[in-house]
Each structure stands twice: as C-alpha cells, then as structure tokens.
Design an enzyme around this catalytic site. Structure first.
Site, PDB file in Angstrom:
ATOM      1  N   ASN A 386      36.048  17.096   5.056  1.00 21.34           N
ATOM      2  CA  ASN A 386      36.198  17.429   3.635  1.00 21.34           C
ATOM      3  C   ASN A 386      37.134  18.604   3.440  1.00 21.34           C
ATOM      4  O   ASN A 386      37.936  18.638   2.507  1.00 21.34           O
ATOM      5  CB  ASN A 386      34.828  17.745   3.016  1.00 21.34           C
ATOM      6  CG  ASN A 386      34.106  16.496   2.579  1.00 21.34           C
ATOM      7  OD1 ASN A 386      34.724  15.480   2.296  1.00 21.34           O
ATOM      8  ND2 ASN A 386      32.791  16.554   2.508  1.00 21.34           N
ATOM      9  N   ASP A 395      34.670  11.116   0.190  1.00 16.70           N
ATOM     10  CA  ASP A 395      33.873  10.056  -0.432  1.00 16.70           C
ATOM     11  C   ASP A 395      34.356   8.681   0.014  1.00 16.70           C
ATOM     12  O   ASP A 395      33.552   7.770   0.283  1.00 16.70           O
ATOM     13  CB  ASP A 395      33.949  10.162  -1.964  1.00 16.70           C
ATOM     14  CG  ASP A 395      33.194  11.369  -2.494  1.00 16.70           C
ATOM     15  OD1 ASP A 395      32.418  11.961  -1.710  1.00 16.70           O
ATOM     16  OD2 ASP A 395      33.374  11.705  -3.676  1.00 16.70           O
ATOM     17  N   GLU A 422      26.110  13.176   4.806  1.00 22.79           N
ATOM     18  CA  GLU A 422      26.874  12.287   5.670  1.00 22.79           C
ATOM     19  C   GLU A 422      25.979  11.564   6.666  1.00 22.79           C
ATOM     20  O   GLU A 422      26.466  11.041   7.668  1.00 22.79           O
ATOM     21  CB  GLU A 422      27.954  13.076   6.417  1.00 22.79           C
ATOM     22  CG  GLU A 422      27.445  14.089   7.439  1.00 22.79           C
ATOM     23  CD  GLU A 422      27.153  15.454   6.829  1.00 22.79           C
ATOM     24  OE1 GLU A 422      27.073  16.425   7.583  1.00 22.79           O
ATOM     25  OE2 GLU A 422      27.008  15.532   5.587  1.00 22.79           O
TER      26      GLU A 422
END
Length: 529
Positions: A386, A395, A422
């Site tokens: 991320n 995402d 996750e």
C-alpha cells in the site's frame, strides 16, 4: 332476507372489530416482548465486548510488568548484586516506573525478604517482606513462572497494590530472592471510570482463585473480597473462559446481565455487569405509552365498527397493497441480509458469515464425527505494498487474490471469507489436513501465478503465507476459537519463517504422522509444509 343479510353484516363487522382489537393487542404485546428480549440480548453483546476490551487491557498491563521483571532477572543473573550493579539497577528501575504509569514500584528482595534495591529514590531497610504470599510462594516453588498475588497494602506507602513477581534462582538452583512489580490500584480505578455501565452497573477484575482485585461501580471501588461463592464465579467463570448470564448479585440483590472473559495469558478474568432493571427503564416507558395508544385505538375501532362495514371493499384493496408492500419489504430484507454477510470490497463472505459458518460446521461435525479444516491466508508485506503502490492498487490486489481464493472452493459447504484486512480464510468441512494442505499449495501457486508486481516481495511479486489446521475428527469439546488459534499460530510460524510458505499446525502434523504409521511401509511418503 334483507334483514338477515344486514344482521349478518353487523355480526361480521362486530366479529371483525373484536378480532382486530384482539390481534392488535396481541401483536403489540408480542412486539413489546420481543423488543425487551432484543434489548437484553444486545446488552449481553455490549457487555461481552466491553469485558473483552478490558481483559485485553489488563492482560497487556500485567504483561508489561512481567517483561520488566524478566529483564531484571537477566540483569541480576549476568551482573550479580554488587554495589555497582545495584546502582545501575536502581537507575533503570526508577526510569521504568516513570515510563509505565501502571507501575507503583519495582523491588528486589534477598532470600530472607530484605529489601536490596527498588525504584524508590531512597532505599528503605526497615521493612522485610518474607511474610508476603508472593515471597512464600517463590521460596517454596522452584518454577520460573510469574506469580500473581492478591491485593495488598504497600508497606512503604500504605496504598493498595496488585503484585506480579518472579523467583531469583542462583546458579546452584537454590532460592536467591524475589523480583516484584507492584501495579497501582488507583490506575485501574481511574481507567474503569472511563466506562459507563450505568448507575448500578459493575466492573470486576478477579484472580482465578476467586480473589477480587477490584470492583468498580459509580459510587464505590472495593478490593480484596473472596468471590468464590458468588454465582458469577462458582457457576460460570470458574467453568468457562467466557460467557454471559443474568444473575442476582449476592451483595446488593440487584439483577444484572453479567459478561465475563478470561485473560489470554494470565489466570484472571474480567466481568462487566449492567442492571437489568436500569436497562429496561426506557423500554417500560415506551411500553406504557404504546399500551395507552393501543387501548385508545381499540376504543376508536369499537366505536367505528358500523362504519367499517361500508369500508370493507376499500379495506380489501388496502390489504392487497399491504401484502405487496410486505413482499417487497421481505425481498429487500433478504437482499440486505445477503449484503450484510459479504465483504463489500472482495465479494467474499465477511467475518460475521465466517464466524457463523465455522460455529455451525463445528457443531454439525461434532455430532457426525467428521473432520474440519481451516486455512488462513495472509498477503505478505501488504502494508508496504500500500505504501509503494497506493491504497487503490492495494484494493485491486486484494480483489484479484480474493477471486483466486473464491475459485478454489470445490464443494458447496466450503466457505471462502475475508477474515480481516489482508487476511483471508477458507473453512473446509469434511476435509482432513491432507486435503487442506493440498489446496493450500494449489492456492499459493495460483496467487504466485498472478505475477502481481511487488518491489518489497521476496521474488518481486505478491506472495502469501498460509497456515493450515484441522480437527480430525471434531470432538464435542472443540471450539471455533481453538481451531482459529491453531491455524493462526501456523500462519504466524509461516511469516516468522520467511513468508511465502505454508505451515501446518503441530496438532495437525500429529494426525498426519498417526495416519502414516497406520499405512503399510511401502506406501508411506513424506509430507512437507
């Protein structure tokens, strides 16, 4: 004939009004009772969540104190207790007490209970703690486990404190003294003041022995009572790790909804209780108001009975529309239920659906005697992903991995879910550890085949770590939490072992080894994970 027809209409109208009034009163009474049950059920959930949070906080507080003692044990074992070492230890103890607000003090006693060094600015030598329960315990027990003592009053300050201690063992194995950390009673008292359990609610923190550490209400805070004969301890907390029950308190006769949770690492448990009477105050007010309204409406219906006959056709049309509206509402509710059971990002089942399915399958298989396997999947270095590629790409990454996981299901009872963040999970009813491990290898390779670029990954692309656990067969005493913890521990070992790998829980490996021993020697083959 017309008179008979009119009389029949009046009778029908009268009967309809009576039935309508009775139905109105009955439905309202049922809905009022259901509202009460929902309120009490929600209170049990809320107090359970609060007890869980407070138990986690208390566990962390004691863990921090215990870690300080373990470090202190190592310093003493390595450096001894000569004057220079005592000076260094004293400075360190003062610093640690200043940094940890829950600590009241840290002390070191020799084998006779004399004060050697502590976190106070000036060492007091007039006190001897050989009579304390923790000193006696460590003197008589040679284990290296922490001892959580009952509440005591400090000899130096006179304040109530909670203790956690460890044994000093000499090189020859003999008793060399005690290291002690004291936790402030006022620290827990002030912390619990931040939680609203109502005017007659209670927060209690107890040892597994039934000794009360703290009982906090809006009006008073107490400590030191023996709770072994109370219903919450004797009938519930002493037998289970967590739960809820509606009980009448022995101390004040108050009926309360009690939720209790055992601490993960230490022999203690937390209880949160709210007064049932206090909780139902607003419900009673609403019930009285609704009852008055219903009675008024019944009177109006009785008065308007004659006019109701002329409105039968109109009422029939209204009822048809009401049925259609109800059907639309039911369809909408079904859609909402479906949405509530699935994760909005990945389309997989959400955590609520996962928990419900795991519990249901565990109960079913406990009765039928089949195996149950669980796979936990964690995307490696996802936070770094991320940070490097952004949350939008993150995402998209989760969606692609979720699609692979979703396609891995082979049977109708299998469930693929987003466990959180996750992490993903696959519930495999009627599947042993071999089948689960095989699926895990296929799944890991399928995700690797996506070749999602990840500069922080081990091989330059996104990978996953997988933990596998199974209950074979499921026993009546098995719990969802035990299976989850077993798989989670395996996942933790996979991540600790370098990630991008599969680890099977030790309990499941024992099952594999047992099955291998039952096979002919020529057919045995190794199982790597």
């Amino acid at each position: 004939m017309a008179l008979n027809r009119r009389h029949s209409s009046v009778c029908l109208a009268t009967l309809f009004v009576v039935l309508a009034c009775a139905a109105l009163i009955g439905v309202d009474g049922w809905r009022t009772w259901q509202a009460r049950e929902r309120l009490l059920s929600q209170a049990a959930v809320d107090t359970g969540n609060m007890a869980q949070a407070l138990a986690r906080h208390a566990d962390d507080v004691y863990k921090e104190a215990d870690l300080v003692l373990q470090v202190l044990q190592e310093h003493i074992a390595e450096d001894g207790l000569d004057p220079k070492s005592l000076q260094r230890i004293h400075r360190q103890l003062v610093k640690q007490v200043n940094e940890l607000p829950q600590l009241n003090g840290i002390f070191v006693y020799d084998q006779y209970g004399r004060w050697i060094v502590n976190s106070q600015q000036t060492l007091e030598t007039t006190h001897n703690n050989a009579d304390r329960s923790y000193f006696i315990h460590h003197r008589d027990h040679a284990d290296d486990l922490p001892y959580l003592g009952p509440p005591v009053q400090s000899k130096s300050t006179g304040l109530w404190i909670f203790t956690v201690s460890r044994r000093i063992t000499r090189a020859d194995g003999s008793f060399g003294g005690v290291v002690l950390a004291t936790i402030s009673f006022d620290y827990f008292k002030k912390y619990y003041e931040n939680f609203d359990v109502g005017r007659r609610g209670v927060i209690m923190f107890m040892l597994d022995t039934g000794m009360l550490l703290i009982r906090s209400t809006r009006d008073e805070v107490t400590t030191g009572q023996d709770m072994r004969n109370t219903p919450i301890f004797r009938d519930h907390a002493a037998k289970r790790d967590r739960g809820s029950a509606e009980l009448t308190a022995r101390t004040d006769g108050e009926l309360r909804i009690n939720s209790f949770v055992r601490l993960p690492r230490y022999p203690m448990f937390m209880t949160v209780a709210v007064s049932s009477d206090e909780l139902l105050t607003s419900w009673r007010h609403d019930a009285y108001v609704r009852t008055i309204g219903i009675l008024f409406l019944v009177g109006v219906l009785a008065t308007m009975g004659r006019r109701l006959v002329r409105q039968i056709k109109h009422q029939a049309r209204s009822e048809v529309e009401a049925v259609k509206a109800r059907a639309r509402t039911d369809q909408l509710n079904a859609t909402l239920v479906q949405l509530a059971m699935h994760d909005g990002l990945t389309g997989l089942a959400n955590r609520r659906h996962f928990d419900r399915t795991l519990s249901t399958e565990l109960t079913r298989l406990a009765n039928e005697g089949g195996p149950l396997a669980l796979i936990l999947i964690d995307v490696d270095y996802f936070k770094l992903y991320n940070d490097v590629y952004g949350h939008t790409k993150g995402d998209d990454c989760l969606k692609q991995i979720a699609a692979v996981i979703g396609r891995s299901k082979r049977r109708g009872r299998d469930l693929a879910a987003r466990y959180g963040g996750e992490e993903f999970a696959i519930v495999l009813p009627d599947c042993d550890v071999r089948g689960a491990t095989t699926m895990a290898h296929t799944l890991r390779q399928s995700i690797a085949d996506l070749r999602l670029p990840h500069s922080g990954g081990r091989r330059g692309h996104v990978s996953v770590s997988i933990g596998v656990a199974a209950l074979d067969p499921v026993q009546a005493q098995d719990s969802p939490l035990a299976l989850i913890e077993s798989a989670d521990q395996a996942l933790y070992q996979a991540k600790e072992g370098g990630r991008d790998r599969i680890v099977t829980s030790p309990q499941s490996l024992k099952v594999i080894a047992r099955d291998e021993l039952k096979r002919p020697h020529s057919s045995r083959s190794g199982q790597g994970s």
